[in-house]
Design a protein around this motif. Structure first.
Motif, PDB file in Angstrom:
ATOM      1  N   ALA A  93      13.653  16.197  10.592  1.00 37.26           N
ATOM      2  CA  ALA A  93      13.406  16.882   9.334  1.00 37.26           C
ATOM      3  C   ALA A  93      12.168  17.859   9.357  1.00 37.26           C
ATOM      4  N   TYR A  94      11.271  17.695  10.125  1.00 39.14           N
ATOM      5  CA  TYR A  94       9.917  18.481  10.113  1.00 39.14           C
ATOM      6  C   TYR A  94       9.955  18.681  11.614  1.00 39.14           C
ATOM      7  N   PRO A  95      10.316  19.563  12.349  1.00 39.38           N
ATOM      8  CA  PRO A  95      10.124  19.892  13.742  1.00 39.38           C
ATOM      9  C   PRO A  95       8.635  20.198  14.077  1.00 39.38           C
ATOM     10  N   VAL A  96       8.529  20.061  15.558  1.00 38.75           N
ATOM     11  CA  VAL A  96       7.316  20.580  15.948  1.00 38.75           C
ATOM     12  C   VAL A  96       6.692  21.661  15.593  1.00 38.75           C
ATOM     13  N   GLY A  97       5.475  21.827  14.987  1.00 39.98           N
ATOM     14  CA  GLY A  97       5.016  23.088  14.689  1.00 39.98           C
ATOM     15  C   GLY A  97       5.285  23.535  13.227  1.00 39.98           C
ATOM     16  N   GLU A  98       6.167  22.594  12.537  1.00 39.70           N
ATOM     17  CA  GLU A  98       6.392  22.958  11.107  1.00 39.70           C
ATOM     18  C   GLU A  98       5.572  22.473  10.144  1.00 39.70           C
ATOM     19  N   LYS A  99       5.018  23.033   9.056  1.00 40.48           N
ATOM     20  CA  LYS A  99       4.122  22.488   8.030  1.00 40.48           C
ATOM     21  C   LYS A  99       4.686  21.247   7.429  1.00 40.48           C
ATOM     22  N   VAL A 100       3.915  20.317   7.316  1.00 40.43           N
ATOM     23  CA  VAL A 100       4.586  19.134   6.487  1.00 40.43           C
ATOM     24  C   VAL A 100       3.895  19.257   5.093  1.00 40.43           C
ATOM     25  N   PRO A 101       4.431  18.538   4.012  1.00 42.48           N
ATOM     26  CA  PRO A 101       3.947  18.830   2.606  1.00 42.48           C
ATOM     27  C   PRO A 101       2.448  18.516   2.434  1.00 42.48           C
ATOM     28  N   SER A 126      -1.097  21.109   7.095  1.00 45.75           N
ATOM     29  CA  SER A 126      -0.868  20.081   8.393  1.00 45.75           C
ATOM     30  C   SER A 126       0.332  20.469   8.976  1.00 45.75           C
ATOM     31  N   PHE A 127       0.376  20.269  10.209  1.00 45.95           N
ATOM     32  CA  PHE A 127       1.802  20.669  11.054  1.00 45.95           C
ATOM     33  C   PHE A 127       2.107  19.471  12.089  1.00 45.95           C
ATOM     34  N   VAL A 128       3.364  19.383  12.213  1.00 46.15           N
ATOM     35  CA  VAL A 128       3.709  18.482  13.123  1.00 46.15           C
ATOM     36  C   VAL A 128       3.254  18.648  14.378  1.00 46.15           C
ATOM     37  N   ALA A 129       2.714  17.731  15.021  1.00 41.38           N
ATOM     38  CA  ALA A 129       2.181  17.796  16.475  1.00 41.38           C
ATOM     39  C   ALA A 129       3.205  17.710  17.412  1.00 41.38           C
ATOM     40  N   ASP A 130       2.974  18.358  18.585  1.00 33.77           N
ATOM     41  CA  ASP A 130       3.798  18.061  19.771  1.00 33.77           C
ATOM     42  C   ASP A 130       3.674  16.772  20.266  1.00 33.77           C
ATOM     43  N   GLN A 131       4.609  15.936  20.358  1.00 33.72           N
ATOM     44  CA  GLN A 131       4.743  14.731  20.777  1.00 33.72           C
ATOM     45  C   GLN A 131       5.174  14.279  22.116  1.00 33.72           C
ATOM     46  N   SER A 132       5.246  15.503  22.980  1.00 34.29           N
ATOM     47  CA  SER A 132       5.678  15.394  24.247  1.00 34.29           C
ATOM     48  C   SER A 132       4.550  14.781  25.133  1.00 34.29           C
ATOM     49  N   GLU A 133       4.816  13.934  26.045  1.00 33.75           N
ATOM     50  CA  GLU A 133       3.945  13.203  26.931  1.00 33.75           C
ATOM     51  C   GLU A 133       3.501  14.044  27.864  1.00 33.75           C
ATOM     52  N   ALA A 180       9.157   8.913   9.495  1.00 35.96           N
ATOM     53  CA  ALA A 180      10.479   8.996   9.878  1.00 35.96           C
ATOM     54  C   ALA A 180      11.084  10.286   9.615  1.00 35.96           C
ATOM     55  N   ARG A 181      10.711  11.350   8.832  1.00 32.78           N
ATOM     56  CA  ARG A 181      11.179  12.573   8.820  1.00 32.78           C
ATOM     57  C   ARG A 181      10.934  13.456  10.036  1.00 32.78           C
ATOM     58  N   ILE A 182       9.696  13.200  10.766  1.00 29.00           N
ATOM     59  CA  ILE A 182       9.402  13.835  11.861  1.00 29.00           C
ATOM     60  C   ILE A 182      10.203  13.456  12.845  1.00 29.00           C
ATOM     61  N   LYS A 183      10.340  12.197  13.071  1.00 30.92           N
ATOM     62  CA  LYS A 183      11.395  11.528  14.138  1.00 30.92           C
ATOM     63  C   LYS A 183      12.623  11.981  14.244  1.00 30.92           C
ATOM     64  N   GLU A 184      13.241  12.066  12.873  1.00 31.04           N
ATOM     65  CA  GLU A 184      14.658  12.638  12.630  1.00 31.04           C
ATOM     66  C   GLU A 184      14.779  14.167  12.640  1.00 31.04           C
ATOM     67  N   PRO A 205       0.922  -1.268  -0.052  1.00 28.79           N
ATOM     68  CA  PRO A 205      -0.028  -0.134  -0.100  1.00 28.79           C
ATOM     69  C   PRO A 205       0.975   1.181   0.091  1.00 28.79           C
ATOM     70  N   LEU A 206       0.656   2.213  -0.850  1.00 30.09           N
ATOM     71  CA  LEU A 206       1.526   3.224  -1.057  1.00 30.09           C
ATOM     72  C   LEU A 206       1.295   4.333   0.019  1.00 30.09           C
ATOM     73  N   TRP A 207      -0.029   4.544   0.387  1.00 30.95           N
ATOM     74  CA  TRP A 207      -0.188   5.249   1.388  1.00 30.95           C
ATOM     75  C   TRP A 207       0.680   5.062   2.766  1.00 30.95           C
ATOM     76  N   ALA A 208       0.809   3.916   2.923  1.00 32.44           N
ATOM     77  CA  ALA A 208       1.332   3.441   4.351  1.00 32.44           C
ATOM     78  C   ALA A 208       2.716   3.535   4.027  1.00 32.44           C
ATOM     79  N   GLN A 209       3.177   3.423   2.794  1.00 30.10           N
ATOM     80  CA  GLN A 209       4.632   3.837   2.694  1.00 30.10           C
ATOM     81  C   GLN A 209       5.194   5.226   2.964  1.00 30.10           C
ATOM     82  N   VAL A 210       4.077   6.050   2.232  1.00 34.09           N
ATOM     83  CA  VAL A 210       4.182   7.529   2.324  1.00 34.09           C
ATOM     84  C   VAL A 210       4.088   8.075   3.855  1.00 34.09           C
ATOM     85  N   SER A 211       3.254   7.573   4.434  1.00 30.21           N
ATOM     86  CA  SER A 211       3.049   7.836   5.887  1.00 30.21           C
ATOM     87  C   SER A 211       4.249   7.473   6.676  1.00 30.21           C
ATOM     88  N   ALA A 212       4.678   6.265   6.268  1.00 28.58           N
ATOM     89  CA  ALA A 212       6.085   5.860   7.214  1.00 28.58           C
ATOM     90  C   ALA A 212       7.370   6.899   6.699  1.00 28.58           C
TER      91      ALA A 212
END
Length: 82
Positions: free
Chosen positions: A27-35, A72-79, A21-25, A10-17
């Protein structure tokens, strides 16, 4: 930067992965707009509906948040402290 996708999965699953990964690395920090859907469609060579499904999955997973009319923006992942 274009990613090579395995057309047998499934392409959608690969793209979301890839985006997750870019968010976790960082590349897209918290609050930054994603593509956007259009940007993802262009980058990965996928249909807009596939790109939308990938973003919907990321939102459901809590990795991104959406703002109507803004994107769409990167959400704050802090617990929260327990």
């Amino acid at each position: 930067m274009s990613e090579h996708l395995d057309r047998t999965r499934p392409l959608w699953a690969q793209v979301s992965a890839v985006i997750a990964a870019r968010i976790k690395e960082g590349a897209y920090p918290v609050g930054e707009k994603v593509p956007s859907v259009v940007e993802l469609s262009t980058e990965f060579g996928i249909a807009a509906s596939t790109a939308q499904k990938a973003l919907t999955h990321l939102k459901r997973e809590g990795l991104i948040r959406t703002e109507v009319g803004l994107g769409s923006f990167v959400a704050d992942q802090s617990e929260p402290a327990s």
